[in-house]
Motif scaffolding. Structure first.
Motif, PDB file in Angstrom:
ATOM      1  N   UNK A 166       0.833  -1.205   0.000  1.00  0.00           N
ATOM      2  CA  UNK A 166       0.000   0.000   0.000  1.00  0.00           C
ATOM      3  C   UNK A 166       0.866   1.254   0.000  1.00  0.00           C
ATOM      4  N   UNK A 213       0.793   8.411   3.441  1.00  0.00           N
ATOM      5  CA  UNK A 213      -0.135   8.710   4.520  1.00  0.00           C
ATOM      6  C   UNK A 213       0.426   8.317   5.882  1.00  0.00           C
ATOM      7  N   UNK A 234      -6.035  12.514   0.959  1.00  0.00           N
ATOM      8  CA  UNK A 234      -5.059  12.150   1.984  1.00  0.00           C
ATOM      9  C   UNK A 234      -5.747  11.520   3.187  1.00  0.00           C
ATOM     10  N   UNK A 235      -6.895  12.102   3.573  1.00  0.00           N
ATOM     11  CA  UNK A 235      -7.623  11.562   4.724  1.00  0.00           C
ATOM     12  C   UNK A 235      -8.129  10.155   4.415  1.00  0.00           C
ATOM     13  N   UNK A 270      -6.833   8.043   2.287  1.00  0.00           N
ATOM     14  CA  UNK A 270      -5.695   7.119   2.247  1.00  0.00           C
ATOM     15  C   UNK A 270      -5.236   6.765   3.655  1.00  0.00           C
ATOM     16  N   UNK A 271      -5.213   7.763   4.542  1.00  0.00           N
ATOM     17  CA  UNK A 271      -4.753   7.441   5.893  1.00  0.00           C
ATOM     18  C   UNK A 271      -5.770   6.557   6.594  1.00  0.00           C
ATOM     19  N   UNK A 294      -7.604   4.270   5.007  1.00  0.00           N
ATOM     20  CA  UNK A 294      -7.342   2.950   4.438  1.00  0.00           C
ATOM     21  C   UNK A 294      -6.114   2.312   5.075  1.00  0.00           C
ATOM     22  N   UNK A 295      -5.092   3.154   5.298  1.00  0.00           N
ATOM     23  CA  UNK A 295      -3.865   2.622   5.858  1.00  0.00           C
ATOM     24  C   UNK A 295      -4.084   2.112   7.281  1.00  0.00           C
ATOM     25  N   UNK A 303      -6.836   0.994   8.450  1.00  0.00           N
ATOM     26  CA  UNK A 303      -7.619  -0.245   8.381  1.00  0.00           C
ATOM     27  C   UNK A 303      -6.695  -1.417   8.044  1.00  0.00           C
TER      28      UNK A 303
END
Lengths: 366, 307
Positions: A328, A340, B39-40, B42-43, B45-46, B48
């Motif tokens: 990712x 991120x 960005x929010x 993606x963060x 998702x990251x 999770x």
């Protein structure tokens, strides 16, 4: 409250992780004169001051040890949770062993205290039970197989002993699943599988207790008097999916009916213990126990939360890196965005970090 | 000890509850540049992927609920059912309370809409109590827990109320949600009054709630009992569109909804011992039921035509 008697402590199951840790902790106690460890196999780690006696608790030999050494405290940790041999043997070790041990305890005039390792498995796992079990709760469906059934019977025999010897201080500890660098259990073997099968459509809530905290609870129960039955688990709850993501373990959802096949394959080729019915139910419905009674009684909370016990286990198992997360991050990096991972905190802090006290989208009505 | 929503993230000394990270996971509201939202997202998702979120002892995952589950329900809420709210001031802004509502609609979508209403317009998490069937069904069971629901069991309800939560319950259960269309807006029996006992023991006020509109989403005109028994379901509905149109028949009809919260009934005059007095429990149950029935009729008149 510390009890005053000069102490000879007998620890069963001393060759396994919990017994070894407890014996190690007890022999450092100044109030305890002798620690006698018994098991059917010799210990793998040196026990120090603890005297090892190789005796099978299923035989009357255990009664001889208890009477001749004038044992006043028995710490019964000899609970077999993994089905290595045939099921009748496991049952015999757990149930018949406990009966023989308790019979010896009842007979001995020196006996003062009994600490028994039980398991939260007595509550079973089912979709019809409340989300959180307290010590007084009875499950809708009593466990009908495996070591869960054994511990239910063991607890029954312990209650029987207490009826006949009401002068004894008896503590029963219902532990959540142990995790730690030294733990080898059906759960740890499950989590170490190269690809972890989960039951399709189920995501159980799990609790863990670090083996160090478990030993500390047993130590406190042994050197202080806390009669009663206590749930023991680290703070917090992890979902199975969440735990596997944190550990970076690849998992594959498998229909319930095929889980048994997976378990059998594992047993045949990877030296695993297969999926016992109670493990399978736990992997479907999970279980959470309420440990506030223990915290109030001991005025102590486990050092490790479920999360940190799990992290500790993952670190010891050599895991911890998360391939999907790396992919990712690389993808996001390749797309030219800021990663991120580095920006999320700075960005989300001021915007989402504050307490959400004020009703948002305060449109209608108020 | 009563906890408001804002105090939620604080340490609670005795309750073995992990603090909820209430700040995280709220997707940015509509404003903000596309880049910020990306960005929010993606963060989110990251987090999770890394398992970097927390769930409470009931399995409630506030980040997933606010970030994924509720937005899905919100789309239905705003654009399909066009839900309007009345009496929002009757929902306590803090402390424990029991919202008691009528249940209808063949599929329990009314629970989700009520949750969106309370979340968006009161700013509190509504913890719904669901039937045990929900927790036996794959996928549905754990999604329901992640959304903050739990089993309709006195122990679970008492534990939630004891933590100062807002709990929602549908005492009619399957009798309500699966009643035939011709009986619409007629309340069924209110279980055995278990919700009143729980409220009495916890000293929680009862907020009666009438949901108008859910009756028309899947008008159940017949019931295949044999098939239901075979599948282990409480009923197998026949609606004008299901199973005639297959999967398309699962699209709910776009009825107009009105949700009205009545005045809270405080349990001040009673003590926990009254929970053991069946007569008090029966009387209170009847009182709550009649209040909701009356509110239902009034709200139905106010709404007018269903579509």
């Amino acid at each position: 409250m510390p009890s005053a008697t000069a102490r000879v402590v007998l620890v069963t199951g001393v060759s396994r992780f919990l017994g070894a840790r407890v014996a190690g902790a007890l022999q450092a106690e100044p109030g305890i004169d002798r620690v006698i460890g018994v098991d059917t196999v010799p210990p793998t780690t040196p026990l120090g001051r603890t005297e090892f006696v190789r005796v099978d608790i299923r035989t009357p030999g255990i009664a001889k040890v208890i009477s001749s050494e004038r044992v006043d405290t028995v710490v019964h940790l000899n609970l077999v949770t993994s089905q290595i041999g045939p099921r009748p043997k496991m049952k015999e070790l757990n149930v018949i062993g406990t009966m023989q041990l308790l019979a010896a305890c009842q007979r001995s005039p020196d006996m003062r205290k009994l600490v028994v390792r039980s398991s939260a498995a007595v509550y079973g796992s089912s979709p019809r039970d409340p989300a959180v079990f307290a010590e007084t709760d009875e499950p809708m469906e009593a466990p009908s197989s495996g070591y869960a059934k054994d511990v239910t019977e063991v607890e029954g025999y312990v209650r029987g002993l207490l009826r006949r010897r009401s002068d004894l201080t008896v503590s029963v500890l219902r532990f959540a699943n142990f995790l730690g660098p030294d733990v080898d259990s059906p759960l740890t073997r499950y989590l170490r599988m190269p690809v972890v099968p989960t039951v399709l459509g189920f995501d159980p809530r799990l609790q863990f207790i670090h083996s160090g905290d478990g030993a500390e609870v047993v130590r406190r129960m042994t050197v202080e008097d806390h009669p009663g039955c206590y749930n023991v688990a680290g703070d917090g709850v992890l979902l199975l999916s969440q735990a596997l993501r944190r550990a970076g373990r690849p998992s594959v959802p498998v229909p319930e009916a095929s889980m048994q096949v997976f378990g059998d394959l594992g047993r045949r080729f990877a030296g695993l213990s297969g999926f016992s019915p109670e493990l399978l139910r736990w992997l479907m419905y999970g279980r959470v126990i309420d440990c506030s009674k223990l915290a109030a009684e001991l005025r102590w909370r486990p050092e490790h939360s479920a999360e940190s016990a799990f992290t500790d286990f993952v670190r010891a198992a050599g895991g911890g890196h998360n391939p999907s997360l790396e992919v990712f991050d690389r993808l996001v990096g390749a797309l030219g965005g800021r990663s991120p991972a580095t920006t999320s905190h700075g960005r989300s802090g001021p915007r989402f970090g504050g307490p959400r006290a004020a009703p948002h989208e305060n449109g209608a009505g108020r | 000890m009563k906890h408001g929503f804002g105090e939620f993230a604080e340490e609670q000394p005795m309750a073995p509850v992990i603090p909820l990270n209430t700040g995280a996971g709220e997707p940015p509201p509509g404003n903000g540049s596309l880049e910020d939202r990306l960005a929010a997202g993606l963060s989110f998702l990251r987090r999770r992927l890394a398992g970097d979120y927390e769930v409470d002892e009931f399995g409630y995952d506030p980040e997933l609920a606010a970030g994924v589950l509720l937005p899905l329900a919100r789309a239905l809420y705003e654009h399909w059912f066009r839900v309007e709210l009345r009496g929002l001031e009757n929902v306590p802004a803090d402390g424990c309370a029991l919202i008691v509502a009528n249940h209808s609609g063949t599929l329990p979508i009314d629970g989700l809409m009520l949750q969106v209403a309370v979340h968006d317009h009161v700013g509190r998490d509504l913890r719904l109590l669901g039937a045990d069937l929900v927790y036996q069904v794959p996928v549905l069971g754990h999604l329901s827990r992640k959304a903050g629901h739990t089993l309709a069991h006195p122990a679970d309800a008492a534990r939630l109320l004891g933590k100062g939560e807002l709990v929602g319950v549908f005492p009619e259960g399957f009798k309500g949600v699966g009643k035939p269309f011709r009986e619409r807006y007629r309340l069924q029996r209110f279980g055995r009054g278990g919700f009143v006992e729980t409220a009495l023991r916890a000293g929680a006020p009862i907020v009666p709630c009438a949901i108008v509109g859910a009756e028309e989403i899947y008008p159940k005109i017949a019931d295949l009992r044999a098939l239901a028994r075979l599948l282990g379901l409480p009923y197998f509905p026949i609606t004008p569109t299901f199973p005639l149109l297959g999967v398309l028949g699962l699209v709910p009809l776009p009825s107009k909804w009105l949700i009205r919260f009545g005045e809270p009934m405080p349990m001040d005059g009673y003590g926990p011992e009254d929970a053991d007095d069946p007569m008090t429990v029966f009387n209170l149950t009847d009182h709550v039921r009649e209040t909701i029935q009356q509110t239902l009729y009034d709200t139905l008149l106010e709404r007018g035509p269903a579509f």
